[in-house]
Write a protein that holds these residues in place. Structure first.
Motif, PDB file in Angstrom:
ATOM      1  N   LEU A   1      -1.778   2.368   8.663  1.00  0.00           N
ATOM      2  CA  LEU A   1      -1.395   3.055   7.444  1.00  0.00           C
ATOM      3  C   LEU A   1      -2.109   4.396   7.363  1.00  0.00           C
ATOM      4  O   LEU A   1      -1.552   5.386   6.899  1.00  0.00           O
TER       5      LEU A   1
ATOM      6  N   TYR B   1      -7.108  -2.247  -0.047  1.00  0.00           N
ATOM      7  CA  TYR B   1      -6.520  -3.441   0.551  1.00  0.00           C
ATOM      8  C   TYR B   1      -7.583  -4.496   0.850  1.00  0.00           C
ATOM      9  O   TYR B   1      -7.340  -5.691   0.709  1.00  0.00           O
TER      10      TYR B   1
ATOM     11  N   ALA C   1      -2.569   8.862  -3.456  1.00  0.00           N
ATOM     12  CA  ALA C   1      -3.813   9.073  -2.704  1.00  0.00           C
ATOM     13  C   ALA C   1      -3.731  10.344  -1.882  1.00  0.00           C
ATOM     14  O   ALA C   1      -4.686  11.121  -1.825  1.00  0.00           O
TER      15      ALA C   1
ATOM     16  N   SER D   1       0.819  -1.209   0.000  1.00  0.00           N
ATOM     17  CA  SER D   1       0.000   0.000   0.000  1.00  0.00           C
ATOM     18  C   SER D   1       0.851   1.256   0.000  1.00  0.00           C
ATOM     19  O   SER D   1       0.402   2.296  -0.444  1.00  0.00           O
TER      20      SER D   1
ATOM     21  N   THR E   1      -8.292   9.629   2.784  1.00  0.00           N
ATOM     22  CA  THR E   1      -7.175   8.913   2.171  1.00  0.00           C
ATOM     23  C   THR E   1      -7.011   7.551   2.834  1.00  0.00           C
ATOM     24  O   THR E   1      -6.796   6.533   2.173  1.00  0.00           O
ATOM     25  N   ALA E   2      -7.131   7.553   4.160  1.00  0.00           N
ATOM     26  CA  ALA E   2      -7.030   6.287   4.880  1.00  0.00           C
ATOM     27  C   ALA E   2      -8.148   5.338   4.448  1.00  0.00           C
ATOM     28  O   ALA E   2      -7.936   4.131   4.288  1.00  0.00           O
TER      29      ALA E   2
ATOM     30  N   TYR F   1       0.793   3.106  -3.389  1.00  0.00           N
ATOM     31  CA  TYR F   1      -0.283   3.978  -3.877  1.00  0.00           C
ATOM     32  C   TYR F   1      -0.714   5.005  -2.835  1.00  0.00           C
ATOM     33  O   TYR F   1      -1.637   5.767  -3.052  1.00  0.00           O
ATOM     34  N   LEU F   2      -0.035   4.984  -1.688  1.00  0.00           N
ATOM     35  CA  LEU F   2      -0.410   5.917  -0.637  1.00  0.00           C
ATOM     36  C   LEU F   2      -0.168   7.367  -1.054  1.00  0.00           C
ATOM     37  O   LEU F   2      -0.976   8.250  -0.794  1.00  0.00           O
TER      38      LEU F   2
ATOM     39  N   MET G   1      -5.338  -1.803   8.223  1.00  0.00           N
ATOM     40  CA  MET G   1      -4.919  -0.599   7.525  1.00  0.00           C
ATOM     41  C   MET G   1      -5.026   0.654   8.387  1.00  0.00           C
ATOM     42  O   MET G   1      -4.680   1.743   7.941  1.00  0.00           O
TER      43      MET G   1
ATOM     44  N   ALA H   1      -7.222   3.858   1.144  1.00  0.00           N
ATOM     45  CA  ALA H   1      -6.164   2.856   1.271  1.00  0.00           C
ATOM     46  C   ALA H   1      -6.729   1.568   1.857  1.00  0.00           C
ATOM     47  O   ALA H   1      -6.458   0.465   1.360  1.00  0.00           O
TER      48      ALA H   1
END
Ligand SMILES: Nc1ncnc2c1ncn2[C@@H]1O[C@H](COP(=O)(O)OP(=O)(O)O)[C@@H](O)[C@H]1O
Ligand SMILES: [Mg+2]
Lengths: 318, 344, 628
Positions: C574, C510, C492, C485, C502-503, C488-489, C571, C506
């Motif tokens: 992240l 996933y 994003a 991830s 955004t979270a 592509y974070l 996630m 993500a």
């Protein structure tokens, strides 16, 4: 990259089993501790640090004949490495009074090795276009006037200060409270997120107020302007809850493991002598980020062009 | 070699603390009420019977009546709650683990309704499984497994895998696996219930043939009366875990012990099962009869032409002794009615 | 009698419904009466100090306490030994040898098609110029998976046989699986030192629950008739295990290995933060330079590795027994010889370089520039319309009221026991001193789950109904699930800013692939006869879906929801890296700052407790009605 340590560690397990107990550093390649051999450099995850590491590594290997093992680590884990013997040197330390207290004063496994010559500047920044458009924005006293510009979905109706790189202890929340600013800190959580947001703010002409620092390669790409906070005076940040002044300039310094320093090898001396300017570092960083060079290529280019700077670092008689 | 079994006062109670049921007043409660009061289920209740050497003993009952539980108790695949079981005079419940394993390895084998084959082994290795775990060498066990496959008519399928065989063939493998250890006693738990009717009949014939050829004691579980009647020397009827009646097919059809058994046998053509004994009457004083008497063991159906053709009643004899007479009046109800008939 | 029975059933249903309505009304009333401004979480709760204390104890004792001298340190030496052996083996083969070996393994285990995929994939590492990094990653993955199988399979077997072991393991495995690695990565290096051993053990902790759980499932599913038949023939306990249970559970155990590999690969990037070598390093370094293209190359290599390993293991699981036997040994022997020959050939790895970095950077740059206004708008609408209201309700509910409501609604949905566990989990979060943060995170997680389920079900239904769609979707799902991830974070962040949204994106990327797969599977598993019956009764495709297929696939859908929850929670951390704040940020900060360690670990436990809370609350749907 290939390390055939199998036989060695197998033998070691047997020996240790015979004499009881394995300590935490058993079985790992032992740190150089002076012998011409391997220097274990921690590499913290920002490009400025990588520039330091690239040049120091290049000189250690090409000029002094050491092997350098670079270890990609976060700061805190690098300090742990002094204790476990896995790290010999940290090349760019930003303050970290707490870690200094633990590892230098209490555990006595590390020592300071002098300034890198770089000055770390921490502060709040806005993109250049905002200053062009709102010239008085650079004074914190006017920030409330522009708070609504900085509103986002995350800022709960106030202006957003994008901060929260977790690697560093910041005073942002206290500053906002104590300066009575109509803002809220949004914790970005990573340096990369801040950089990306800053790049977008420039490209899209979107307002952004963010926590940032120099030296930083991004400044070679784009212009950002620092907001003037009440000036720093010694001790004004003593109580973290009552801070109402700007961040001090940091004298970035080097930390090495005690063993490494005590051995006083030429490697230690070179690291101790290493000292350059923000411009030097930004130049190497630029090679690394924007010109796509590898660490070795960047270091070689810089070393070839700046002999006068690095010559004095090489210890006498080597 | 053949084998005998005796079972005395066998109980199997499922549920929490099953021991408290047997031998107390709880034991006499009907199944449903027991369950209500204690949460226990008496799957087998106070069952006693004896199987003679070489006999085919059929246990019959509706689904849920405890047949599978009963047959599993015999080799303690399910541990009985109380009662005595002995096989060839040896008390099964007293056996230690090793002795019990020996019993299962050498003397008793079982065939299951859903085959229980091992999908990861070839047919040959499935049949040889019992020998393999006894530690018999590869060559020997392949030889014997091959023989068994020939016996059940599966030559040429040795290297196939169970999933490649039809249901009937799979059950033949199950049968061969059981026969391979040369047991004295074979247990069948509804082995043919999952098969098509035609194949089922084939398999029943097969079992009869094997029984005639190798002469083992068989305990055969089924819920199918026709199957019970074809195979069984004696049939035990189980209801809600209790033994309702044990007897020959003739006993069951002619004299069902209660309505449950009667319901079971209602649709059986009586003339096919019953003998003349069940319809004869006492001779009247001075009655004249046909010259040729019929033996009492003659099945009614076989006697029909004679009796209908005869002008006079026919004598029924046991050896030389006249035990009764039959005539068309006695015959007809047996031919047309499915109702309960009490022997005269 | 009949009439009475006919009446009680609906009456019970209405009573239940009345209970629901009353509860909802009571809940709203209580909320309005008791809602609070919600004091911000302190950064010095008792729990934080406790965890910091534990860490300090470890720090002080790891060279004196026998626990470390004789336990942990030998463990580390053993792991080091294993890693070095695997490394020597893989590097010893050389480039050509390893490519050939990958092909040979795939050929023997899964057939020639997979062998082609394997050879192509391993060659691609060379073309991407990431050969050495890929092998390093492979070394770590193989080592961790070996350890996971060696420990996880026996434990799974034990758990399948002994019920209390299984019951005890369950919460432990929950913690291992949901606890974010960030939360314990720093102390990990204290015990196992920087580099491979710590990385392998961190990976093991994350991956081994999958090995244990799936192995247990596989053993429990072994046909009881086969076991009974083998028992009736006099098998000993050991014979039952080795000759019946394990061989029959083999396909499921291979599946366990497959899942373990996938989990292990997803840890690779994070362990780069403690100097584990491999592709993760490339990604982390590219991230520092905000260079998505370079990260993409490394991410692509991970995707390729995942796909190759996945195809080999699923192929091995599917192999029919009939194709085994002697000929297989011949193939294996031939393959071995071929590998040795190829390994001895002097083939270098001077391949033409193939990099997607340029095009990917151009593309993301273009997207970032031109989509921004649209994405910004979407973010603002979702945040203001959905996220903010939910968050403000959750954060302004006093914790005790929340615990009570969890207990009450939980009892209705999942029964007293699950509700009690869920309520305890909620109370535990409050006890950790992270109530506000946990509720903020919960709001984000709930929105992500809803989004994931909605999109996942739609795509899953489509994929179950159209084979062409399923075929086209498969590589997308593979890539979305295995592309780290981190790659592509940044785009994003560029599009949605540093924000909760955004979270959410993500987490969605996933978590949606497994949901799509499970929904697809669930629908396809609906027996053909039932579908046929419904069609012959004149159902339209729509009626078929709503009245037959979806209700019958309930089991699959619930499993999908459950997996969705676990993955979305994974996630959360992240999210902490891209501006979602709350628990995720606490964990990240705990990793970066020694002083915040206690808070970080506490936040990790709070995430685990959120997971248990959501799991127990939804569990009721599994048991309540219908099959499975
Ligand atoms: N392991 C068990 N635990 C609880 N009840 C059982 C168990 N096995 C069987 N039963 C119950 O015992 C009764 C008899 O079952 P079973 O012997 O299988 O009957 P049958 O083979 O005649 O159909 C059934 O009501 C069944 O539900
Ligand atoms: Mg049965």
């Amino acid at each position: 990259m290939m390390r055939l340590r199998t036989v060695a560690s197998a033998a070691l397990i047997l020996t240790l089993a015979a004499c009881g107990g394995a300590t935490s550093d058993a079985g790992e390649s032992t740190p150089s501790a002076g012998a011409k051999g391997t220097v274990n450099l921690a590499v913290n995850p920002w490009v400025g640090y990588e520039s330091d590491a690239a040049v120091v590594t290049y000189l250690l290997e090409k000029k002094l004949g050491y092997t350098v093992e670079k270890k990609e680590l976060k700061e805190e884990i690098s300090w742990q490495g002094f204790e476990t013997g896995e790290v010999d040197a940290i090349l760019e330390n930003w303050g970290h009074a707490d870690l200094k207290k633990t590892y230098i004063e209490q555990k006595k496994v590390a020592v300071e090795a002098g300034s890198t010559g770089n000055t770390g500047i921490i502060g709040w920044y806005v993109p250049q276009w905002m200053v062009d458009q709102y010239p008085d924005i650079t004074d914190y006293k006017n920030l409330n006037k522009y708070a609504s510009l900085f509103k986002t979905s995350e800022s709960k109706g106030k202006g957003q200060l994008l901060g929260g790189d977790p690697s560093y202890v910041t005073n942002d929340v206290a500053l906002i409270n104590n300066l009575k600013l109509d803002y809220t800190v949004v914790f970005s959580g990573s340096e990369a997120a801040i950089i990306k947001a800053a790049q977008q703010a420039g490209a899209q002409k979107k307002p952004l107020l963010f926590y940032f620092y120099e030296p930083q390669w991004l400044f070679a790409q784009e212009k950002f302007v620092r907001i003037k906070l009440p000036p720093y005076t010694a001790g004004c940040d003593a109580d973290p809850k009552k801070v109402a002044c700007d961040y001090p300039d940091y004298d970035l310094d080097k930390i090495v493991s005690k063993k490494f320093a005590d051995a006083n090898s030429t490697a230690y001396q070179l690291i101790k002598n290493f000292k350059w300017t923000n411009d030097d570092q930004n130049l190497v960083s630029d090679y690394l980020t924007n010109q796509g060079m590898s660490a070795d290529q960047a270091a070689e280019k810089w070393v070839n062009e700046h002999e006068a700077t690095w010559k004095p670092w090489i210890p006498a008689g080597s | 070699m053949t084998s005998t079994i005796t079972v005395e006062h066998l109980w199997k109670v499922f549920g929490p603390k099953p021991e408290r049921v047997v031998g107390t007043e709880l034991a006499s409660l009907p199944r449903a009420e027991l369950r209500e009061r204690t949460g226990c289920l008496a799957a087998v209740r106070d069952v006693s019977f004896a199987v003679e050497a070489g006999e085919v003993f059929v246990v019959m009952g509706l689904s849920g009546s405890g047949k599978s539980t009963l047959v599993r108790c015999l080799t303690r695949l399910i541990e009985p709650t109380s009662g005595e079981i002995s096989i060839d005079g040896e008390a099964v419940r007293a056996m230690n683990a090793r002795r019990l394993r020996d019993l299962r390895r050498h003397r008793v084998a079982m065939v299951f309704q859903h085959f229980g084959l091992l999908p990861h082994r070839s047919v040959l290795d499935n049949v040889g499984y019992g020998l393999e775990i006894q530690g018999i060498g590869r060559a020997e066990r392949h030889r014997r497994a091959g023989e068994m496959l020939t016996l059940v008519g599966l030559d040429g399928h040795e290297n196939q895998y169970p999933e490649q065989l039809s249901g009937g063939m799979q059950q033949r493998v199950g049968l061969a696996r059981a026969l391979a250890i040369d047991p004295a006693l074979l247990l069948f738990d509804e082995p043919f219930s999952a098969l098509d009717p035609l194949i089922r009949r084939d398999m029943q014939t097969e079992v009869r043939r094997l029984h005639a050829e190798v002469g083992k004691t068989l305990v055969f579980i089924t819920h199918d009366l026709a199957e019970a009647l074809t195979l069984g020397d004696r049939i035990a009827v189980l209801r809600d875990g209790e033994l309702v009646q044990v007897g020959t097919p003739e006993d069951l059809v002619g004299a069902p012990a209660d309505d449950y058994v009667a319901d079971f046998v209602r649709d059986v053509p009586r003339s096919d099962v019953l003998t003349l004994r069940w319809i004869m009457r006492d001779p009247l004083a001075g009655e004249t009869c046909e010259d040729q008497p019929l033996p009492a063991t003659t099945v009614i159906r076989d006697a029909v032409p004679r009796i209908l053709r005869a002008k006079l009643p026919v004598q029924v004899v046991e050896g030389d002794r006249v035990v009764g007479v039959v005539d068309a009046d006695r015959l007809l109800p047996a031919l047309i009615s499915h109702h309960r008939q009490v022997p005269a | 009698m009949v009439a009475v029975a006919g009446e009680t059933a609906p009456r019970r249903v209405t009573r239940r419904r009345v209970l629901w309505v009353l509860l909802v009304v009571a809940a709203v009333g209580a909320y309005l009466g008791f809602r609070t401004a919600g004091a911000a979480d302190s950064d010095d709760a008792a729990a934080f100090r406790f965890f910091t204390g534990v860490r300090n104890w470890v720090d002080d004792n790891r060279d004196t306490s026998p626990l470390f001298l004789y336990g942990v340190n030998y463990l580390r030496l053993g792991v080091r030994l294993l890693v070095d052996a695997v490394q020597a083996g893989l590097y010893g083969l050389g480039f050509a040898g390893l490519v050939a070996a990958a092909g040979a393994v795939a050929l023997v285990l899964a057939g020639w098609r997979t062998a082609l995929v394997a050879v192509g994939g391993f060659l691609a590492f060379g073309f991407l110029g990431l050969w050495a990094e890929s092998v390093d990653t492979l070394v770590l993955t193989v080592s961790a998976v070996l350890l996971a199988v060696l420990t996880g399979v026996p434990i799974g077997v034990l758990a399948a046989r002994v019920n209390w072991v299984s019951a005890t393991l369950r919460p432990v495995l929950d913690v291992m699986q949901i606890m974010p690695t960030f939360a314990y990565l720093a102390p990990m290096t204290l015990l196992f030192l920087i580099g491979e051993p710590a990385a392998v053990i961190a990976t093991l902790i994350y991956a081994v629950p999958a090995t244990i759980r799936i192995t247990e499932l596989g053993l429990r599913e072994v046909s009881p008739t086969s076991v009974e038949a083998a028992t009736a023939l006099g098998s000993t306990g050991r014979q039952l295990l080795t000759k019946v249970r394990l061989p029959m559970a083999r396909p499921t155990i291979v599946l366990a290995v497959n899942q373990t590999i996938m989990m292990a690969l997803s840890m690779v990037v994070i362990t780069a933060l403690i100097d584990a070598p491999g592709l993760g390093q490339n990604i982390i370094r590219a991230l520092e330079r905000v260079n998505v293209g370079v990260a993409f190359d490394a991410g692509l290599a991970i995707v390729i590795m995942a796909v190759v390993l996945d195809r080999i293991t699923t192929g091995a699981a599917r192999r029919r027994p009939a194709t085994r036997g002697r000929s297989r040994w011949v193939v294996a022997g031939g393959a071995l010889v071929a590998v040795v020959v190829v390994a001895l050939l002097p083939i270098g790895q001077d391949l033409p370089r193939l990099s997607f970095a340029g095009p990917v950077n151009d593309l993301t740059g273009w997207i970032e520039l031109h989509w921004y206004d649209a994405t910004e708008w979407i973010k603002n609408v979702v945040s203001a319309g959905l996220l903010d209201p939910l968050e403000s309700v959750l954060t302004s509910t006093p914790w005790w009221l929340f615990v009570l409501l969890v207990a009450a609604f939980g009892t209705l949905v999942s029964g007293v026991r699950s509700a009690a566990v869920a309520a305890l989990a909620a109370a535990g979060i409050a006890g950790l001193g992270l109530w506000q943060h946990a509720m903020q995170t919960l709001a984000t997680v709930l929105v992500t789950i809803v989004l994931t389920m909605a999109v996942g079900i739609v795509l899953g239904v489509w994929s179950a109904r159209h084979d062409w769609f399923a075929a086209g979707l498969r590589p997308v799902l593979d890539a979305a699930q295995t592309m780290p991830s981190f790659v592509y974070l940044l785009p994003a962040v560029a599009l949605f800013g540093a924000s909760r949204f955004t979270a959410i994106m993500a987490g969605f990327v996933y978590a949606f692939p497994p949901v799509v797969r499970l929904v697809d599977r669930g629908l396809r598993d609906v027996p053909a006869t039932v579908v046929e019956a419904a069609v012959s009764a004149g159902s339209t495709p729509r009626q078929l879906l709503w009245k037959v297929q979806l209700p019958m696939a309930r089991g699959g859908l619930l499993l999908a929801a459950n997996q969705g929850i676990v993955l979305v929670l994974a996630m959360v951390v992240l999210g902490g890296l891209v501006g979602a704040g709350a628990l995720g940020y606490d964990v990240v900060a705990g990793f970066s700052q020694r002083e915040d360690f206690g808070q970080g670990l506490a936040a990790g436990f709070a995430i685990v407790l959120l997971g248990i809370l959501l799991d127990r609350l939804t569990q009721g749907f599994h048991h309540a009605k219908g099959p499975r």
